[in-house]
Write a protein that holds these residues in place. Sequence first.
Motif, mmCIF file in Angstrom:
data_model
loop_
_atom_site.group_PDB
_atom_site.id
_atom_site.type_symbol
_atom_site.label_atom_id
_atom_site.label_comp_id
_atom_site.label_asym_id
_atom_site.label_seq_id
_atom_site.Cartn_x
_atom_site.Cartn_y
_atom_site.Cartn_z
ATOM 1 N N MET A 151 0.765 -1.515 0.024
ATOM 2 C CA MET A 151 0.051 -0.060 -0.037
ATOM 3 C C MET A 151 0.809 1.185 0.008
ATOM 4 N N ASP A 152 2.123 1.217 0.351
ATOM 5 C CA ASP A 152 3.143 2.297 0.188
ATOM 6 C C ASP A 152 3.080 2.734 -0.972
ATOM 7 N N PRO A 153 3.105 4.128 -1.482
ATOM 8 C CA PRO A 153 3.104 4.564 -2.722
ATOM 9 C C PRO A 153 4.512 4.527 -3.522
ATOM 10 N N ARG A 154 5.507 4.255 -2.519
ATOM 11 C CA ARG A 154 6.769 4.177 -2.990
ATOM 12 C C ARG A 154 7.095 2.725 -3.217
ATOM 13 N N CYS A 155 6.079 1.921 -3.011
ATOM 14 C CA CYS A 155 6.357 0.484 -3.329
ATOM 15 C C CYS A 155 6.512 0.058 -5.015
ATOM 16 N N GLU A 156 7.576 -0.532 -5.201
ATOM 17 C CA GLU A 156 7.644 -0.597 -6.852
ATOM 18 C C GLU A 156 7.773 -2.125 -7.170
ATOM 19 N N ILE A 157 8.050 -3.036 -6.135
ATOM 20 C CA ILE A 157 8.299 -4.306 -6.778
ATOM 21 C C ILE A 157 7.677 -5.226 -5.773
ATOM 22 N N PHE A 158 6.832 -6.254 -6.446
ATOM 23 C CA PHE A 158 6.252 -7.256 -5.348
ATOM 24 C C PHE A 158 6.973 -8.635 -5.683
ATOM 25 N N ILE A 159 7.383 -9.385 -4.587
ATOM 26 C CA ILE A 159 7.710 -10.778 -4.688
ATOM 27 C C ILE A 159 6.457 -11.669 -4.577
ATOM 28 N N VAL A 160 6.297 -12.312 -5.611
ATOM 29 C CA VAL A 160 5.037 -13.149 -5.734
ATOM 30 C C VAL A 160 5.526 -14.695 -5.740
ATOM 31 N N MET A 161 4.842 -15.520 -4.931
ATOM 32 C CA MET A 161 4.934 -16.829 -4.645
ATOM 33 C C MET A 161 3.555 -17.628 -5.317
ATOM 34 N N GLY A 162 3.859 -18.425 -6.121
ATOM 35 C CA GLY A 162 2.890 -19.278 -6.943
ATOM 36 C C GLY A 162 3.470 -20.614 -7.427
ATOM 37 N N LYS A 163 2.491 -21.381 -7.810
ATOM 38 C CA LYS A 163 2.948 -22.753 -8.097
ATOM 39 C C LYS A 163 3.281 -22.820 -9.777
ATOM 40 N N THR A 164 4.512 -23.372 -10.040
ATOM 41 C CA THR A 164 4.793 -23.496 -11.595
ATOM 42 C C THR A 164 4.617 -25.071 -11.849
ATOM 43 N N ASP A 165 4.209 -25.917 -10.868
ATOM 44 C CA ASP A 165 4.458 -27.165 -11.265
ATOM 45 C C ASP A 165 3.474 -27.879 -10.024
ATOM 46 N N ASP A 169 6.311 -32.755 -6.358
ATOM 47 C CA ASP A 169 6.262 -32.959 -4.888
ATOM 48 C C ASP A 169 6.034 -31.670 -4.209
ATOM 49 N N ARG A 170 4.983 -31.826 -3.192
ATOM 50 C CA ARG A 170 4.346 -30.578 -2.619
ATOM 51 C C ARG A 170 5.236 -29.529 -2.049
ATOM 52 N N HIS A 171 6.656 -29.729 -2.009
ATOM 53 C CA HIS A 171 7.536 -28.673 -1.605
ATOM 54 C C HIS A 171 8.212 -28.136 -2.739
ATOM 55 N N ARG A 172 8.098 -28.863 -3.941
ATOM 56 C CA ARG A 172 8.821 -28.171 -5.087
ATOM 57 C C ARG A 172 7.972 -27.894 -6.046
ATOM 58 N N GLN A 173 6.759 -27.396 -5.872
ATOM 59 C CA GLN A 173 5.555 -26.904 -6.832
ATOM 60 C C GLN A 173 5.797 -25.397 -6.730
ATOM 61 N N GLN A 174 6.326 -24.820 -5.945
ATOM 62 C CA GLN A 174 6.261 -23.337 -5.776
ATOM 63 C C GLN A 174 7.632 -22.537 -6.392
ATOM 64 N N SER A 175 7.454 -21.393 -7.115
ATOM 65 C CA SER A 175 8.482 -20.466 -7.525
ATOM 66 C C SER A 175 8.167 -19.142 -6.935
ATOM 67 N N MET A 176 9.031 -18.248 -6.974
ATOM 68 C CA MET A 176 8.894 -16.897 -6.756
ATOM 69 C C MET A 176 9.383 -16.186 -7.985
ATOM 70 N N VAL A 177 8.607 -14.783 -8.372
ATOM 71 C CA VAL A 177 8.877 -14.087 -9.352
ATOM 72 C C VAL A 177 8.651 -12.520 -9.063
ATOM 73 N N LEU A 178 9.671 -11.772 -9.572
ATOM 74 C CA LEU A 178 9.658 -10.440 -9.363
ATOM 75 C C LEU A 178 8.399 -9.643 -10.236
ATOM 76 N N VAL A 179 7.436 -8.922 -9.824
ATOM 77 C CA VAL A 179 6.492 -8.315 -10.684
ATOM 78 C C VAL A 179 6.548 -6.971 -10.317
ATOM 79 N N PRO A 180 7.084 -6.054 -11.068
ATOM 80 C CA PRO A 180 6.923 -4.617 -11.090
ATOM 81 C C PRO A 180 5.598 -4.217 -10.773
ATOM 82 N N ARG A 181 5.474 -3.278 -9.594
ATOM 83 C CA ARG A 181 3.912 -2.883 -9.512
ATOM 84 C C ARG A 181 3.275 -2.296 -10.571
#
Length: 403
Positions: free
Chosen positions: A173-187, A191-203
Amino acid sequence: MDFAYDARTEELRGELTRFLTEHVYPAEPVHAEQAATGDPWSRTPVLAELKAEARKRGLWNLFLPDPRYGAGLTNLQYAPLAELTGRSPHLAPEAVNCAAPDTGNMELLAEFGSDAQRERWLMPLLEGEIRSAFCMTEPEVASSDATNIATRITRDGDEYVINGRKWWSSGAMDPRCEIFIVMGKTDPDADRHRQQSMVLVPRDTPGVTVRRGMHVFGYTDGTHGGHAEIDFTDVRVPAANLIGAEGTGFAIAQARLGPGRIHHCMRLIGMAERALELLCRRANDRIAFGRPLAEQGVVREWIAESRVRIEQARLLVLKTAWLMDTVGNKGAHTEIQAIKIATPAMAEWVIDKAIQGYGGAGVSQDTPLAALWAQTRTLRLADGPDEVHRNSLAKRELRRWLP
């Protein structure tokens, strides 16, 4: 066993104490007034002044142990400094560029980010020029189990496509926030602990919609940049925005949350100390039923018990910091979970007694106690609820005694 702080820690403690006394505490009412009249998610002018003063005093990026990026302090050296910033949690951590979620995001980028990612995002975060958000929790699943996340991150040629909804995305919510680190499933089939990845998403990426800011017991929690509910609809980012490798998101999250948990616990010690100080001052000054509160047996019991609980928690936090320095986060896993259970409960109890000592003033805006309590109670959920840590800790203990 030597319990004394080393010379550098003592020097920084003295400088930080002076900074708090001379600048931060006097700025608290100014900050409250400015926050009440402006954008609730924006930084106040007085906070910018505090940051400039902190940098001038060399009180900046104290949390990062890597000397390339931070002060080069160990966890054990940083612990008493974080405790001091916890005495004014809505101003001091950000004033010295040691506020969540940016601290965790900077650690993540420093350890797992590519050279290009560090240059583009880590460096301006280290300079305090921008802020960031961490997008992990989701409204439609029980996020206490991080493997539940449903947001999809799908490879499409040289891009990833993100679809999902997040909430409690700290910092967004900070107006100066420019980048989101987003966690989601790529596969989803891995295995349940190997399904997730993280990507950088500019606001400002098309398809990103910040729906609303979440309130915490009625507070905006603007110090953390607020907490947002965000839609990601066919959001496309370059494949180079992947952090680490596909399938490593869960492991990266755990690596990020470990230091974050202990940093919260360090600050909680300071929050409890501030509450106890306020309670003692109140007890000495306030007369009830013909004598000072300080002469009432129940109030003395609160004060004595508060001191005992604070000291117990501090020792466990310092032991955990020492273990993280000597055997690593994995080797300190038991203690990290233990302090995450014990420290918020301790601080909540101490702050509650201080509120009781202040009566109506304790729940008002005239003292910091109500805001301290709200933040403390929230930390029994943030970075994993009590029950998850208790369950994991118990299983670890039971394994020691299997036949």
